[in-house]
Design a protein around this motif. Structure first.
Motif, PDB file in Angstrom:
ATOM      1  N   PRO A   1       0.811  -1.222   0.000  1.00  0.00           N
ATOM      2  CA  PRO A   1       0.000   0.000   0.000  1.00  0.00           C
ATOM      3  C   PRO A   1       0.846   1.275   0.000  1.00  0.00           C
ATOM      4  N   TRP A   2       0.572   2.137  -0.935  1.00  0.00           N
ATOM      5  CA  TRP A   2       1.208   3.460  -1.057  1.00  0.00           C
ATOM      6  C   TRP A   2       0.372   4.219  -2.092  1.00  0.00           C
ATOM      7  N   PRO A   3       0.032   5.493  -1.834  1.00  0.00           N
ATOM      8  CA  PRO A   3      -0.941   6.207  -2.678  1.00  0.00           C
ATOM      9  C   PRO A   3      -0.722   6.114  -4.179  1.00  0.00           C
ATOM     10  N   ASN A   4       0.483   6.408  -4.654  1.00  0.00           N
ATOM     11  CA  ASN A   4       0.689   6.443  -6.106  1.00  0.00           C
ATOM     12  C   ASN A   4       0.816   5.063  -6.743  1.00  0.00           C
ATOM     13  N   PHE A   5       0.977   4.028  -5.931  1.00  0.00           N
ATOM     14  CA  PHE A   5       0.947   2.668  -6.488  1.00  0.00           C
ATOM     15  C   PHE A   5      -0.483   2.267  -6.843  1.00  0.00           C
ATOM     16  N   GLU A   6      -1.432   2.966  -6.234  1.00  0.00           N
ATOM     17  CA  GLU A   6      -2.843   2.614  -6.414  1.00  0.00           C
ATOM     18  C   GLU A   6      -3.331   2.788  -7.843  1.00  0.00           C
ATOM     19  N   PHE A   7      -2.625   3.597  -8.635  1.00  0.00           N
ATOM     20  CA  PHE A   7      -3.078   3.823 -10.012  1.00  0.00           C
ATOM     21  C   PHE A   7      -2.945   2.562 -10.860  1.00  0.00           C
ATOM     22  N   ALA A   8      -2.098   1.623 -10.435  1.00  0.00           N
ATOM     23  CA  ALA A   8      -2.020   0.336 -11.124  1.00  0.00           C
ATOM     24  C   ALA A   8      -3.337  -0.425 -10.941  1.00  0.00           C
ATOM     25  N   PHE A   9      -3.844  -0.418  -9.716  1.00  0.00           N
ATOM     26  CA  PHE A   9      -5.089  -1.121  -9.422  1.00  0.00           C
ATOM     27  C   PHE A   9      -6.291  -0.381 -10.008  1.00  0.00           C
TER      28      PHE A   9
END
Length: 325
Positions: free
Chosen positions: A37-45
């Motif tokens: 979990p980390w905010p900018n990794f969320e764009f992958a999901f």
């Protein structure tokens, strides 16, 4: 009659030929992509939820902690991973072959030391306990705390606490302070925790990158480039449709949307062309940062010896395809 038989035979021949071709086509395993979990990794999901990624070609895994991502990449359970630069160096020192293919962001307060409300300063932590994830960038922040104070591992109690355990550890009250990452930081703030120091205090920034296994980056170049293109497309969707995107990502994370919005603000997103600039040149910006970081980590005994030339860790091919094709 003969005409019908001829048509039937032609049809059966075509079906047999199709089945023969299908049986000779090897199964293509989906590309496995992992992140903690980390905010900018969320764009992958988000890209996955928006339908930008074919589920037969991509398998996205959100693992519980940075340690879990490192271990999964080390054992080849992940093909592609979102990692901080210090985590990349840790893997390289272990002899893992990888390529940095993009620069995602820079933490600007997203990594922080949070304490119980009654602990008002770093010095107040003396004889208290601190929880942190030893194999992640939290170790760098802990070292900065020791540098800024007279604290050390003799005057504080250190506990290994992974990111998925942070909230429970704080609620139980057994640990006095915790080094956390967004979006957990927002949850602790809402529970009354006090922020004592964050990543803006570090001499070297915490940089997050995207890496691919070295034996795959050429073989799966087109597939990885499509993923990267879809990732940045999802970020553009977020910029144009922020409320809708926040709602979608927050439901998956089981967070309030305004928590996630605040968390995103505590990092500096790096767009693809800026990322390409950071990867380009001899030496490149990211190579220089990796060199400085490896020296610091070696001095602090956080890192084993790196035998690899750092410039060989960087490849711009995939990012160039993602931008220009």
């Amino acid at each position: 009659m003969n005409l019908c038989i001829n048509k039937f035979l032609k049809t059966m021949t075509a079906v047999s030929l199709f089945l023969s071709v299908m049986s000779c086509t090897p199964y293509q395993k989906p590309l496995t992509i992992g992140a903690a979990p980390w905010p900018n990794f969320e764009f992958a999901f988000l890209a996955n939820e928006l339908g930008y990624l074919n589920k037969d070609n991509y398998s996205l895994l959100e693992l519980t902690s940075s340690t879990s991502v490192i271990q999964a990449f080390q054992t080849a359970k992940l093909d592609v991973a979102f990692l901080s630069l210090d985590e990349v160096l840790t893997l390289v020192a272990l002899g893992i072959d990888l390529k940095i293919i993009s620069v995602i962001d820079r933490s600007k307060g997203g990594d922080a030391l949070m304490a119980k409300p009654e602990i008002k300063t770093l010095e107040d932590l003396k004889w208290h306990s601190i929880g942190y994830e030893n194999k992640a960038s939290g170790a760098l922040l802990l070292d900065e705390v020791f540098t800024l104070t007279d604290l050390n591992n003799q005057t504080v109690q250190l506990h290994e606490v992974k990111q998925n355990e942070v909230k429970d550890a704080y609620l139980k009250g057994n640990i006095d302070a915790l080094i956390v990452r967004e979006p957990v930081k927002q949850q602790l703030l809402a529970l009354g925790a006090r922020e004592l120091i964050n990543s803006t205090a570090l001499g070297l920034p915490i940089i997050n990158v995207l890496v691919v296994r070295g034996d795959l980056y050429l073989e799966k170049e087109q597939q990885i480039a499509h993923f990267l293109r879809s990732y940045y497309r999802a970020h553009r969707f977020y910029e144009k449709n922020t409320p809708e995107a926040l709602t979608s990502m927050s439901v998956r994370l089981q967070l309030y949307p305004y928590f996630l919005e605040k968390a995103i603000l505590n990092s500096q997103f790096i767009n693809p062309k800026q990322a390409l600039m950071r990867l380009s040149g001899s030496p490149s910006n990211i190579e220089l940062q990796a060199e400085q970081l490896s020296i610091l980590m070696s001095e602090k005994r956080m890192l084993g010896q790196i035998q690899t030339d750092l410039s060989s860790l960087i490849s711009t091919r995939i990012l160039e395809r993602a931008i220009y094709e």
